[in-house]
Design a protein around this motif. Structure first.
Motif, PDB file in Angstrom:
ATOM      1  N   THR A 168     -10.280  -3.564   0.527  1.00  0.00           N
ATOM      2  CA  THR A 168     -10.678  -3.944  -0.752  1.00  0.00           C
ATOM      3  C   THR A 168     -10.386  -5.027  -1.275  1.00  0.00           C
ATOM      4  N   HIS A 222       0.672  -0.646   0.005  1.00  0.00           N
ATOM      5  CA  HIS A 222      -0.062  -0.191  -0.213  1.00  0.00           C
ATOM      6  C   HIS A 222       1.329   1.159   0.293  1.00  0.00           C
ATOM      7  N   THR A 249      -6.235   0.653  -6.613  1.00  0.00           N
ATOM      8  CA  THR A 249      -5.872   0.446  -6.814  1.00  0.00           C
ATOM      9  C   THR A 249      -4.955  -0.365  -8.081  1.00  0.00           C
ATOM     10  N   TRP A 276      -6.587  -2.595   3.382  1.00  0.00           N
ATOM     11  CA  TRP A 276      -6.348  -3.891   2.645  1.00  0.00           C
ATOM     12  C   TRP A 276      -8.103  -4.190   2.926  1.00  0.00           C
ATOM     13  N   ASP A 295      -2.352  -0.684  -3.277  1.00  0.00           N
ATOM     14  CA  ASP A 295      -3.496   0.090  -3.361  1.00  0.00           C
ATOM     15  C   ASP A 295      -2.791   1.310  -2.783  1.00  0.00           C
TER      16      ASP A 295
END
Length: 631
Positions: free
Chosen positions: A482, A454, A519, A479, A499
């Protein structure tokens, strides 16, 4: 020695014949065609297609004249058309029994290749014209327009972004032999299959044995240096035999991984209780060599199934979950061969690309996949392993024991149905290679799990646009939202997913603060796929937000295109509808539905079903748009 630029191209109005111009500048033209063609074509097909494009670029008609610019325009147009075709190109130069590939380069070449893979074909054409022919911007856009590119300006901007990111790499590496289809390496391809074809042809045409032998010898290059009936073996026959010989398998020393600058599959030692079982190893090698038609071969997306060109490395051989399993690595791919220990089941060979593997993406390989779950063989540098659920970021990691490097059967994300959990592997590298390095990988149906990272939001105290491991609170929180979107990436050859929280936006009407997340999934083949999410406050784990933009085959949200903007509609707590938009940190102002607002975020009143047209601007006035237009 610094790379010297090529001499400038001839003047546009050259009165020499087109054929003379083409021959004199063939190398320059074929390099341009090669750079324009999509990298996913593969080295062999890309080389041949580049030569075909140039060889067919001579103008038809009575006039023999033709300047360099005219022929270059034909080459560009043909290369752009060829790149849009998905099947094999017709009329390729005929090369039987050999595969062609440009010279192998170093890390700079790999970086440049990845940058090319993330560009559109018109942008690659713009970059080729800038680097190979040294054209100024105006002449590049003119040349692209002649080649019927829809938006030459956008192509030029994308190429300039990558060129700036690469710095001197673009100027030097793209002129080397690594990107020159006129200087190629030759590799044997189908020696084993040709041997089978020869036997079949001989048996079915005994009356024409002499004629058949002559045809096979001439058409397939089957000469006296192959293994023949007398058992003599020349160079090619010896090479083919070595690929199938278990004694020739490479085996890295047990501690190679702790004393090398290349921490990837090449440093894995051979493990497993059957690593000396030559009969099993020979069957695995024959399967990869194409010498056993009963084996079901399944290459991952973007992975070639051709035999290895040299003896591969042995990573593992042993009995796992009712199957004899062999893991091999040829420097570019990992192969998993599995045959049932009992019964009459079919042996399988799975292949996956690993040509850019590193300490994280070479950390684990699937050794067994059953309805109950997945077992992994972990890299020798993994000191600790555990599992955690992305949808439960506050729960601790659960330790996992892996005797001999093999994990127990671990539950994987459900292939279908509701997303109630998303298990991931949490791994920590040995302090012998890097201190305090933990990271997450997840199963997306491939031989190797995908690495999850990320990039924190602006103002969080970390360097701009620098991906971090997703093991800390902020990464796990992002996350958690996501995670359930990862199911859409199964079976696509994904190497890593990042991300990036690129903006925070105060919402009108006391709506709180929203985040904007891009993303990005990178594949082993080099292509990237992005989705931009708008996340108002209040969403929990498993709720990714509103998809505001999406695009495949793009460099967006990567180091080669670090500027992103997107917009969508949003309903405030008081019931009013707004068009909201946000750009990354270099955004100076945004225009949303005709209204321009200073800063990196904007919100204007709009109907619920409004189309949100967004354009962002840098401080110098350079515009950029969302990855794709959406509501």
């Amino acid at each position: 020695m610094p790379i010297q630029p090529e001499p400038p191209p001839p003047a546009t109005g050259s009165g020499r014949s087109a054929e003379t111009v083409l021959v004199e500048h063939y190398g320059r033209l074929v390099r341009i065609a090669y750079l324009v063609l999509p990298p996913r074509t593969g080295g062999h097909g890309r080389v041949l297609t580049a030569h075909r494009v140039v060889q067919r670029s001579l103008p038809r008609g009575a006039s023999p004249g033709g300047g360099y610019a005219e022929i270059r325009a034909r080459v560009l147009a043909a290369a752009l058309r060829a790149g849009r075709r998905t099947g094999p190109g017709a009329g390729l130069p005929l090369v039987l029994g050999l595969r062609l590939s440009p010279s192998v380069g170093g890390a700079d070449g790999l970086t440049a290749a990845q940058a090319l893979a993330g560009l559109s074909a018109p942008a690659r054409a713009a970059l080729a014209l800038a680097v190979v022919d040294g054209l100024p911007d105006r002449e590049i856009t003119d040349a692209l327009a002649v080649a019927r590119v829809d938006d030459p300006g956008e192509a030029l901007r994308a190429a300039r972004t990558v060129r700036d990111a690469l710095g001197g790499t673009a100027e030097n590496v793209l002129r080397t032999a690594e990107f020159d289809p006129g200087h190629v390496l030759l590799h044997p391809t189908d020696l084993l299959r040709r041997r089978l074809r020869r036997r079949v042809a001989t048996a079915s045409a005994a009356a024409l044995l002499a004629v058949t032998a002559a045809v096979v010898t001439g058409a397939y290059g089957d000469g006296p240096d192959r293994t023949g009936p007398t058992g003599t073996a020349g160079p090619r026959g010896a090479a083919a035999a070595a690929v199938l010989d278990p004694a020739a398998l490479r085996k890295a020393p047990a501690d190679r991984w702790a004393d090398t600058a290349r921490v990837d599959f090449s440093a894995w030692p051979a493990r497993g209780g059957r690593s000396t079982d030559r009969a099993l190893l020979r069957r695995a090698l024959r399967a990869w060599g194409g010498d056993d038609s009963s084996v079901r071969v399944t290459p991952s997306s973007g992975t070639g199934s051709e035999p290895p060109s040299a003896p591969p490395s042995l990573l593992f051989a042993g009995d796992v979950d009712g199957a004899a399993v062999v893991l091999l690595h040829d420097g570019l791919r990992v192969a998993r061969y599995a045959e049932p220990l009992r019964g009459s089941g079919t042996a399988v060979l799975d292949l996956a690309r690993t040509d850019r593997a590193d300490v994280t993406t070479a950390a684990a390989v699937v050794v067994s996949r059953t309805p109950e779950g997945t077992r992994y063989l972990l890299a020798p540098w993994i000191a600790e392993a555990g599992t955690r659920d992305l949808l439960r970021p506050d729960e601790p990691t659960r330790p996992v024991a892996a005797p001999g490097g093999v994990t127990p059967v671990l539950a994987g994300p459900g292939a279908g149905g509701g997303c109630t959990a998303w298990p991931v592997l949490s791994l920590r590298s040995s302090a012998r290679i890097v201190e305090q390095h933990s990271f997450l990988v997840t199963d997306l149906g491939e031989l190797t799990p995908a690495h999850l990272t990320h990039t924190p939001a602006p103002g969080s105290g970390v360097p701009a646009r620098q991906p971090r491991e997703a093991t800390g609170p902020s990464g796990l929180a992002v996350w958690a939202r996501t995670a359930c979107t990862l199911g859409g990436l199964r079976g696509q050859g994904v190497r890593a997913v990042n991300d990036w929280t690129y903006a925070r936006q105060p919402l009108p009407g006391e709506g709180g603060t929203a985040t904007w997340v891009c993303t990005r999934a990178d594949t082993w083949a080099g292509a990237g796929r992005v989705t931009v999410w708008f996340r108002p406050p209040g969403g929990g784990p498993g709720s990714p937000g509103t998809a505001a933009a999406a695009r495949a085959d793009t460099a967006a949200c990567s180091r080669f295109d670090q500027h992103v903007v997107a917009g969508t509609t949003w309903r405030a707590p008081d019931g009013a509808w707004w068009a909201v938009a946000a750009g990354s940190r270099a955004t100076a102002r945004i225009t949303v539905r005709g209204t321009t607002v200073d800063g990196a975020t904007a919100a204007v009143r709009a109907p619920e079903d409004a189309t949100v047209d967004v354009t962002a601007f840098h401080a110098d006035g350079t515009p950029f748009s969302p990855p794709a237009a959406t509501r």
